[in-house]
Structure formats: C-alpha cells, structure tokens
Design a protein around this motif. Structure first.
Motif, short mmCIF file in Angstrom:
data_model
loop_
_atom_site.label_atom_id
_atom_site.label_comp_id
_atom_site.label_asym_id
_atom_site.label_seq_id
_atom_site.Cartn_x
_atom_site.Cartn_y
_atom_site.Cartn_z
N ALA A 183 0.82 -1.21 0.00
CA ALA A 183 0.00 0.00 0.00
C ALA A 183 0.86 1.26 0.00
O ALA A 183 0.43 2.31 -0.49
CB ALA A 183 -0.94 0.00 1.20
N TYR A 222 -2.14 -0.35 -5.71
CA TYR A 222 -3.39 0.14 -5.16
C TYR A 222 -4.01 -0.97 -4.33
O TYR A 222 -4.30 -2.06 -4.84
CB TYR A 222 -4.31 0.56 -6.31
N ALA A 248 -7.70 -0.06 1.55
CA ALA A 248 -7.16 1.13 2.22
C ALA A 248 -7.80 2.42 1.73
O ALA A 248 -7.37 3.51 2.09
CB ALA A 248 -5.64 1.20 2.02
N HIS A 249 -8.83 2.29 0.87
CA HIS A 249 -9.52 3.46 0.33
C HIS A 249 -11.02 3.27 0.52
O HIS A 249 -11.64 2.43 -0.14
CB HIS A 249 -9.20 3.65 -1.15
N ARG A 291 -13.78 9.84 -1.97
CA ARG A 291 -12.76 8.85 -1.61
C ARG A 291 -12.04 9.30 -0.34
O ARG A 291 -11.60 10.45 -0.23
CB ARG A 291 -11.76 8.70 -2.75
N ARG A 292 -11.91 8.37 0.63
CA ARG A 292 -11.19 8.65 1.87
C ARG A 292 -10.11 7.59 2.07
O ARG A 292 -10.40 6.48 2.50
CB ARG A 292 -12.15 8.61 3.07
N PRO A 293 -8.86 7.91 1.76
CA PRO A 293 -7.77 6.95 2.01
C PRO A 293 -7.57 6.74 3.51
O PRO A 293 -7.72 7.67 4.31
CB PRO A 293 -6.55 7.61 1.37
N ALA A 337 -2.22 5.52 3.81
CA ALA A 337 -2.40 5.19 2.39
C ALA A 337 -2.30 6.46 1.56
O ALA A 337 -2.86 7.49 1.93
CB ALA A 337 -3.76 4.53 2.18
N PRO A 393 -3.13 9.32 -1.02
CA PRO A 393 -4.38 9.75 -1.67
C PRO A 393 -4.32 9.60 -3.19
O PRO A 393 -5.35 9.47 -3.85
CB PRO A 393 -4.49 11.22 -1.27
N VAL A 452 -2.45 7.34 -6.27
CA VAL A 452 -1.65 6.16 -6.60
C VAL A 452 -0.91 6.44 -7.91
O VAL A 452 -1.53 6.64 -8.95
CB VAL A 452 -2.54 4.91 -6.75
N PHE A 485 -7.99 9.34 -8.99
CA PHE A 485 -6.93 9.19 -7.99
C PHE A 485 -5.67 8.56 -8.55
O PHE A 485 -4.65 8.48 -7.87
CB PHE A 485 -7.45 8.37 -6.80
#
Length: 558
Positions: A189, A195, A199-200, A212-214, A218, A220, A222, A535
């Motif tokens: 991660a 990805y 973790a998202h 989206r909330r990492p 993690a 934000p 990738v 992302f």
C-alpha cells in the motif's frame, strides 16, 4: 483428480515448447514463493497474450519463486468441475489454485472481470476481498484494465498493479516476502504503482458522485510505476503452442505507445513517451524461435513507428519468416517497409481509417484525409499486399448521419482499388461502437444512445454487406455495453458483476443494485468532475486531456 481434467492438461503441456532455456518451470514444491498466474479467458486466448507469458516467465526466473498457470475452463472442463466439486487447478501440476501463496491475474479486456470472479468461485476463494482470511492467497491483478480504471475490480482483489509489468513485478515480489498477509498489504500500500482497495473508503454522495477517503498511511494518489527493467526482454511468446488463436505464431512486442494520440485511444495517451525495444534483442528472440516456426507477429499499437522497423522486417524476411503486423498507421505506409513485409509472404494488412469523413477524422486527431488514405492503399497494393482489413468506428462524439454515410463510399473506393490490382483480393470492414476510455481526451464523453447505435450499425451492415468483395463485421452495440460500463464504472458495480458471474442478465442486475446504465454511459461528464479513476497518476496531466477535449469540441462545432 478427474481423468478428463488430467487428459486436458497433459494434452496442452505436450503441445508446448519453451523457446528460451531460462524461465522454464520446475516443481513449485519447496519454493519460497508460489504464485498461480491466471488469465480470465480460455487457454487459447491467454497463451496468445505476450504480457501474460512474460509474467509467468519472470517469476520462474527468480531463485526462490515458482509460477504455475491457470485459465478459465473450456465448456467440458467447466461441467467436470461442477460435476466433481473439485476446486480449480493449475496447468503444470494440477494443484488447487487456492493453495498458492498468491494468485495473480492478467486482465486485458473489461469483460474479463466477470470471468475472474467465476474463477475465484471455482477455486474456492471468496470472490469478495472483504470475506478472505489469513489462510486465503493474496489476490493480485494487473494489466491494461487495471492501468485505466481499477474501480469495478476493486471489491474482488487485494492488490492492483498500476503501471507496466517490467517495473511492477520486482517490487511486487519484494512485497510478497513480508510475512503475514496483512504485512504484505501494508508494505504494498505504501509503494508507488500498487493500489490496495481496502485502504480506500469510497462514499456515495447525493447525485451519484463519489467521495474517496484513504486510510491513514495510504497515499491519496496512486502513482503508476513505469519503465523497463533490464531483467525483462521484450514481451514475447516464450511458450510456443499451436493450441492458441495465433496457432504456432511467434509474437513479440516491438514498441509501446503511439505518436498519433487519437483522442479516443487509451494506448497512445497512457503509454507516453512512446518507446521502442532494441533491434538486437528483438532479432535474437526471433532467431531462437525460427527452428520451431516460420511465422512471426510484430505486436504494437504502432508497429511501423519503430525507429528501425525497416531493418527489422527485412532481417526477419531473410530469416525465412512470414511476417505479420498488428496494424499499420497511414503515416508509416512506405514502400521500404511494406514491400519486405509482403515479400515475406504476408498478404493481409490492417489499417484504421476509423471514420468516413475528413471532418470527423481530424477532430479525433487522426491527421489523414480520404485522398491520402487512397494513396497509401495504392502503396500497399503495389508492394504486394492482396487483402486489407479496415478498422472503423461509429458513435464518436460529434458524429452526424453524413459521417456514418461516408463510411460506405470510403470502403467501396478501397474495395475498387484492391480488386483493380488483385483478382480475388478481399476487403474486410470491422466496425465497432465508440466506448469512452479513461485517461483519454474523450473520457468525459457519453456513449451514443443504444437505439441510435443499433440503427446506424444495421444500416452499415446492410450497405457494406451488399458490396461485392467486402466482408463486413459489425459488433453488436448491445453486447458492447458491458465493456463500456466496466470501462467507466466504479466499485458500486460489484453486485452487478456477481450477478453476471452467476449467469444473470445485465439490465435486471443493474435494477437489483439500484443503478442506472444511463447515468454511467449516456451522460456528458463535466471536465471538473471527479471521475472514479481520478486518484490514479499515470504521468499524464489532466489539464492536457481537458485542453484536447476542448480542441475537439471546437473542431466539431466549426
């Protein structure tokens, strides 16, 4: 193990020849890392994929790792698995897939996601990642689909590779050495190019948009991992077999990317900068294959754009190969390239006019006019080519009835040129509906309405089919909707994919999930909209894609 399954595996293995001394697998027993490499399609399709073969070979080159293959079963094999209740097995040793340390899928086309889910179920691995425990193998996915938009796949896999295999695999192998399953996930991660969907967290907002909330730690964004690795030769057919769609043909990737940058084409925009593999390495691979086959296929989005394509094709011809190419850009059609191609024995070449009018072709950034197309066709025919395959498209942004109607005289004129020089020469017209692809200037565009596509495709099928000497292959817009949905969709499609894997229809599955195909496919997205794949950082600046989208709109409005 079932006798039917044993005979099927033995027949395939007996028909295979490893073309390089390195990478051929031994026993996986006792290996520090055991990986089952899966292709979510039939054996004949998977073994025609040079990327899949390269991944299998890489893990067998590592000193303390081993790889075995598995594929989506043929009809008789599938029935046998269901009859016996046996879990899905690998080809090499017949071992249960679920017993490996990791299961790595190579995904080339969006509908393969549905077969991936079916393969997990057949293997006895919970298809949803959230339901897996410490004893389950880590499920990994990579390939072009994961590069573009991994979100429809996200609920079903533990780790998704974003980028090119040559850059990803060494780091992935190191991450898989991190003890526990959770330790592996935590390690990957934090690595660029990987990805980990768990973790998202993704929340649905009013209106259908996503937030989206990492998780803490993690990233934000990738970032794709790109580039070559010295341990990798050009992706090629390392295992030759007649039991493929290419039937005994040696395939090798000569370059990656395309300088044309058509506004609908993901390969040009997502593989920048364009790169060519070295001539010496390409020809060395070909020489190793020559004792086993006299047929070679050069694979690339733009084969002719390789800076040394003329000496490559000439050398292969002199070796006694019959040389074929995936397709030829009009910019690359010149006598010194296509003549040795035809002299090698190749009689059919694919070209891509895409559309019937200059106006629309310029708007999609394909900078060739009808008059130039006819000139290039004459060059091909003069060099000795006998048959032409034409790639065409309908439903592009800004398309009018006149644009669609223009396809017929274009094909007729090319047919006339072919028949004037080659008695019995064929013109094959392959027509596909436009599907918006992530990472392109047309990613914000809707798919054309289904009734309109169906009507235009039927009209073309009738018109082209009535032309003597023309074979017309028109894809069904209804069947292509699934590819489009998975191309631009998000992880809310998980219940739909599970339904499809169980054999249920698309429309009822969407209704059960409370989702609308119109929202996903038939609306124009704002240039500032947060897309499911926003992302990902593949190196392409979003501002450039937006600028290209505006330029196309201006050309179409002029």
């Amino acid at each position: 193990m079932s006798r039917l399954l044993e005979r099927s595996a033995a027949r395939r293995l007996a028909g295979e020849t490893w073309l390089t001394p390195d990478g051929a697998p031994g026993s996986t027993t006792g290996a520090g890392l055991r990986v089952a490499v899966g292709y979510p399609h039939r054996y004949a399709v998977g073994m025609s994929n040079v990327g899949f073969q390269a991944v299998h070979r890489f893990w067998n080159l590592l000193p303390d790792a081993a790889s075995e293959r598995f594929f989506f079963p043929e009809r008789a094999e599938l029935a046998e698995y269901r009859r016996t209740g046996l879990p899905l097995r690998t080809l090499e040793s017949g071992s249960p897939v679920r017993g490996f340390d990791a299961v790595a899928f190579s995904i080339t086309f969006e509908p393969d996601v549905v077969r991936l889910v079916r393969m997990l179920e057949l293997a006895g691995i919970p298809p949803l990642a959230r339901d897996r425990g410490p004893r389950d193998p880590l499920v990994i996915a990579g390939g072009p689909v994961t590069f573009l938009n991994p979100e429809p796949l996200a609920p079903f896999v533990d780790v998704i590779g974003v980028g090119e295999a040559e850059a990803l695999l060494p780091a992935l192998s190191e991450g898989l050495e991190r003890g526990s399953r959770q330790g592996q996930l935590d390690a990957l991660a934090g690595e660029s190019g990987f990805y980990v969907p768990a973790a998202h967290e993704v929340e649905t907002l009013p209106g259908g948009m996503l937030l989206r909330r990492p998780a803490p730690g993690a990233p934000p964004v990738v970032r794709a991992r790109m580039g070559k690795d010295a341990r990798f030769p050009p992706p090629a057919t390392f295992i030759l077999t007649k039991n493929t769609e290419m039937s005994g043909k040696f395939l090798v990737e000569v370059s990656r990317g395309c300088p044309t940058l058509c506004r609908f084409c993901w390969a040009g925009w997502n593989y920048l900068p364009k790169r060519s593999f070295g001539v010496d390495r390409l020809l060395d691979l070909a020489r190793r294959a020559r004792p086993h086959t006299d047929r070679i296929g050069l694979v690339s989005t733009a084969v002719g754009a390789h800076r040394e394509i003329v000496p490559i094709v000439s050398d292969l011809r002199d070796q006694g190969f019959r040389v074929s190419v995936s397709s030829v850009r009009f910019e690359d059609v010149r006598d010194e390239f296509v003549r040795p191609l035809a002299e090698s024995g190749e009689r059919t070449v694919a070209i891509a006019p895409e559309v019937g009018t200059d106006r629309l072709r310029i708007a999609i950034h394909k900078r060739v006019r009808n008059a130039q197309i006819f000139e290039k066709v004459e060059v091909l025919l003069d060099a000795g080519v006998e048959n032409l395959k034409l790639y065409l498209m309908i439903g592009l942004p800004g398309e009018t009835e006149e644009d669609v109607a223009g396809i017929v005289p274009l094909v007729r004129r090319i047919r006339d040129l072919v028949r004037s020089r080659r008695r019995g020469g064929r013109t094959i017209a392959s027509v596909n509906p436009f599907i918006p692809k992530p990472g392109t200037p047309f990613q914000w565009k809707p798919m054309a309405p289904l009734p309109l596509l169906v009507r235009r495709m039927r009209r073309l099928q009738r018109a082209l089919g009535s032309l003597d000497g023309v074979e017309a292959h028109c894809k069904s817009p209804r069947l292509e909707r699934l590819q489009a949905l998975l191309s631009v969709g998000d992880r809310r499609l998980a219940p739909v994919i599970l339904d499809l894997a169980a054999g249920r229809g698309l429309q009822p599955s969407l209704a059960r999930a409370g989702l609308s195909v119109d929202w996903y496919l038939y609306r124009e997205r704002g240039l500032d909209e947060e897309l499911p794949w926003s992302f990902l950082d593949t190196g392409m600046k979003p501002a450039l894609l937006r600028d290209q989208a505006r330029k196309a709109a201006a050309l179409l409005a002029a």
